[in-house]
Design a protein around this motif. Structure first.
Motif, PDB file in Angstrom:
ATOM      1  N   ASN A  49       0.757   5.214   2.312  1.00  0.00           N
ATOM      2  CA  ASN A  49      -0.290   4.198   2.157  1.00  0.00           C
ATOM      3  C   ASN A  49      -1.422   4.610   1.217  1.00  0.00           C
ATOM      4  OD1 ASN A  49       0.841   2.205   3.999  1.00  0.00           O
ATOM      5  ND2 ASN A  49       0.355   3.676   5.616  1.00  0.00           N
ATOM      6  N   ALA A  84       6.045   5.933   4.031  1.00  0.00           N
ATOM      7  CA  ALA A  84       5.752   5.528   5.408  1.00  0.00           C
ATOM      8  C   ALA A  84       7.006   5.490   6.266  1.00  0.00           C
ATOM      9  CB  ALA A  84       5.065   4.162   5.423  1.00  0.00           C
ATOM     10  N   THR A 144       0.819  -1.216   0.000  1.00  0.00           N
ATOM     11  CA  THR A 144       0.000   0.000   0.000  1.00  0.00           C
ATOM     12  C   THR A 144       0.849   1.261   0.000  1.00  0.00           C
ATOM     13  OG1 THR A 144      -0.143  -0.030   2.418  1.00  0.00           O
ATOM     14  CG2 THR A 144      -1.895  -1.143   1.180  1.00  0.00           C
ATOM     15  N   ASP A 145       2.166   1.115   0.173  1.00  0.00           N
ATOM     16  CA  ASP A 145       3.081   2.245   0.072  1.00  0.00           C
ATOM     17  C   ASP A 145       4.074   1.934  -1.045  1.00  0.00           C
ATOM     18  OD1 ASP A 145       3.532   4.807   1.867  1.00  0.00           O
ATOM     19  OD2 ASP A 145       5.523   4.127   1.248  1.00  0.00           O
ATOM     20  N   ARG A 180       9.572   1.399   2.539  1.00  0.00           N
ATOM     21  CA  ARG A 180       8.286   2.006   2.197  1.00  0.00           C
ATOM     22  C   ARG A 180       8.532   3.516   2.170  1.00  0.00           C
ATOM     23  NH1 ARG A 180       3.809   0.995   5.571  1.00  0.00           N
ATOM     24  NH2 ARG A 180       2.464   0.499   3.788  1.00  0.00           N
TER      25      ARG A 180
END
Length: 544
Positions: A531, A249, A228-229, A246
């Motif tokens: 994200n 994040a 999601t990142d 990430r």
């Protein structure tokens, strides 16, 4: 307020010669505020902003879309009429620059969705003459060009009724589908599309059966996990486990290649985004990692880009990161960010020009360079300029890889004409901003030419990897993986794989078993929001 009318892209006011007074000025202007658009048409838009302040005075404003310089205007201008492309969606922003060449941080981004100049609801004709030929577990699909009342802009290839790839441009009428199952029958169709997303009917299906084994370079592609990142930096540990960052994040994640299981190893402290491409960037480990487990990380802060190292023990990050190198200029885009250990044991670092092309030629500045440091952050005694600088004249390099001869290859984003693949030499000058690819003032004495160039529309390539002296190049806008054989100091036999299959490809890294890791950057890669992505980490098995 002064408004400047600009009839095209790439109009740049040159940096003035630095006077003694200007040379002593190291304070950048403040970021321009309140960016906004008005009077949008299908070919032009007015872009305005509020004035920056500077201790001496703002000399220029540099206007960008999505990391590409469009134009520069005088410091007295607070708006500009820009040429835009019908149907495009661009993120516009502006930086202030003073007479000494100090560049501000960027304004916030204003998204502009450009309308088409005319409504078009007529789809292209259906492609004809479709053929499919198997070579081992790879199929090549070919077809005759379609026609359209305005113009065909590309094609989409369907396998068993599902789109598996695409091509751009009316003249590209073939597609290679790799990594298929052996001894399996597949049905292929092709449809054409135009600039307003009208699509033809799918062509008549053709069937083909793959061979019993892989006979090409790319044998299979497996989606190991999703993210999601943005998975930006990635490195393989001696035990085969993978660490990746990430980006937005600010986390380091451990990936088990066998199961796809992910575990957060830790969050990097002191990281800041740039409302663009900053954050947690490149990762690297040295060959003796098992005995000396440092993870090397390049990341953005509120003031700069820097390289740090942090202990990785028991599957987690531990202790306070050691800062190895600071003062690498940061901006919304053009942060570079790749790390790679060389066979000499030194750490090589790619840095972007920080949206100030002149810094790439300034040997006293760390922007627009390939840097080389010892693993403790000290400067090697054999560096060419007594500093961390190893080579210079780079725009935004994001790919570094060594071949079997110990030579360093580098991948670099162009502005709006050409991307470059370069063979890096000690102390070399690669020409930016005077030379982009092979365009501009490339004949200047001392400039080193690229080994290969790519149109930006087919490139915008980021990471690179070398496996068995084949160079693999992951491309974002081009949405493909290039493969080239390293032959002497040339790149030969260039092939394209995964064209449009997985979208924008960011990072490619060697895997422990002789294959490749690939990451995508399809969503949220032009902001710093954590994200808001939907990405894949892919495992590629290689053949010949």
């Amino acid at each position: 307020m002064t408004t400047v009318a600009l009839l095209g892209l790439g109009v740049v006011l040159p940096s003035p010669g630095a006077s003694a007074t200007a040379a002593a000025d190291t304070t950048p202007p403040t970021a321009p505020a309140a960016p906004r658009t008005s009077d949008l048409s299908c070919t032009a838009v007015t872009f305005s902003w509020s004035a920056s302040s500077d201790n001496v005075g703002v000399a220029f404003y540099d206007i960008y879309h999505d990391g590409q310089l469009m134009t520069s205007v005088p410091g007295t201008a607070l708006s500009a009429r820009l040429t835009v492309a019908p149907g495009a969606t661009w993120g516009l922003y502006v930086n202030a620059r003073d007479a000494a060449g100090n560049v501000s941080q960027a304004s916030s981004t204003v998204t502009v969705a450009v309308p088409q100049c005319q409504s078009d609801t007529e789809p292209p004709s259906t492609p004809t003459g479709v053929t499919a030929t198997a070579s081992g577990t790879t199929v090549t699909v070919r077809w005759r060009p379609a026609t359209d009342n305005v113009g065909v802009t590309g094609y989409e290839v369907l396998r068993n009724g599902t789109q598996v790839g695409s091509t751009s441009g009316a003249g590209t009428t073939s597609f290679t589908d790799s990594g298929l199952a052996a001894n399996t029958r597949y049905r292929y169709q092709v449809r054409a599309r135009d600039a307003q997303a009208n699509r033809s009917a799918a062509s008549t299906a053709v069937a083909v059966t793959t061979g019993g084994s892989c006979a090409t370079a790319v044998c299979s592609v497996t989606k190991v996990t999703t993210e999601t990142d943005l998975p930006w930096g990635l490195t393989t540990l001696p035990d085969g486990q993978v660490l990746f960052g990430r980006r937005d994040a600010f986390e380091i994640v451990r990936l088990d290649p066998a199961t796809g299981a992910k575990t957060v190893a830790g969050r990097m402290p002191g990281v800041a985004g740039t409302d663009g491409e900053g954050g947690v960037l490149g990762l690297a480990v040295a060959t003796d990692f098992a005995a000396d487990p440092w993870l090397y990380v390049m990341h953005t802060t509120t003031t700069d880009n820097r390289v740090v190292r942090v202990r990785y023990t028991g599957g987690v990050l531990s202790g306070t990161p050691q800062v190895l190198l600071t003062g690498i200029p940061r901006n919304k885009y053009h942060n570079g960010g790749r790390l790679r250990f060389g066979p000499d044991g030194k750490l090589y670092i790619s840095t972007g020009d920080g949206q100030n092309g002149e810094w790439a030629q300034d040997l006293a500045n760390l922007a627009g360079k390939v840097l080389r440091i010892n693993r403790d952050g000290t400067i090697p005694s054999d560096n060419p300029f007594g500093t961390a600088v190893w080579s210079y004249g780079h725009r935004n390099p994001q790919g570094l890889a060594f071949d079997s001869q110990g030579r360093l290859w580098e991948q670099e984003f162009g502005n709006n004409v050409m991307d470059e693949t370069n063979l890096i030499v000690r102390g070399g000058n690669y020409g930016w901003p005077r030379c982009e690819g092979t365009t501009g003032s490339c004949a200047e004495a001392g400039f080193i030419a690229p080994k290969r160039t790519y149109p930006v529309a087919e490139g915008s390539c980021s990471g690179i990897a070398v496996v068995r002296d084949a160079l693999y190049i992951a491309c974002l806008r081009g949405a493909r993986l290039y493969r080239a054989t390293i032959s002497g100091d040339s790149l030969t036999g260039v092939q394209q794989y995964l064209n449009g299959t997985y979208g924008r490809l960011r990072t490619v890294e060697p895997s422990a078993d002789g294959g490749l890791w690939l990451t995508t950057s399809n969503y949220g890669d032009k902001d710093s929001v954590a994200n808001n992505s939907n990405e894949s980490i892919l495992k590629v098995a290689l053949g010949q």
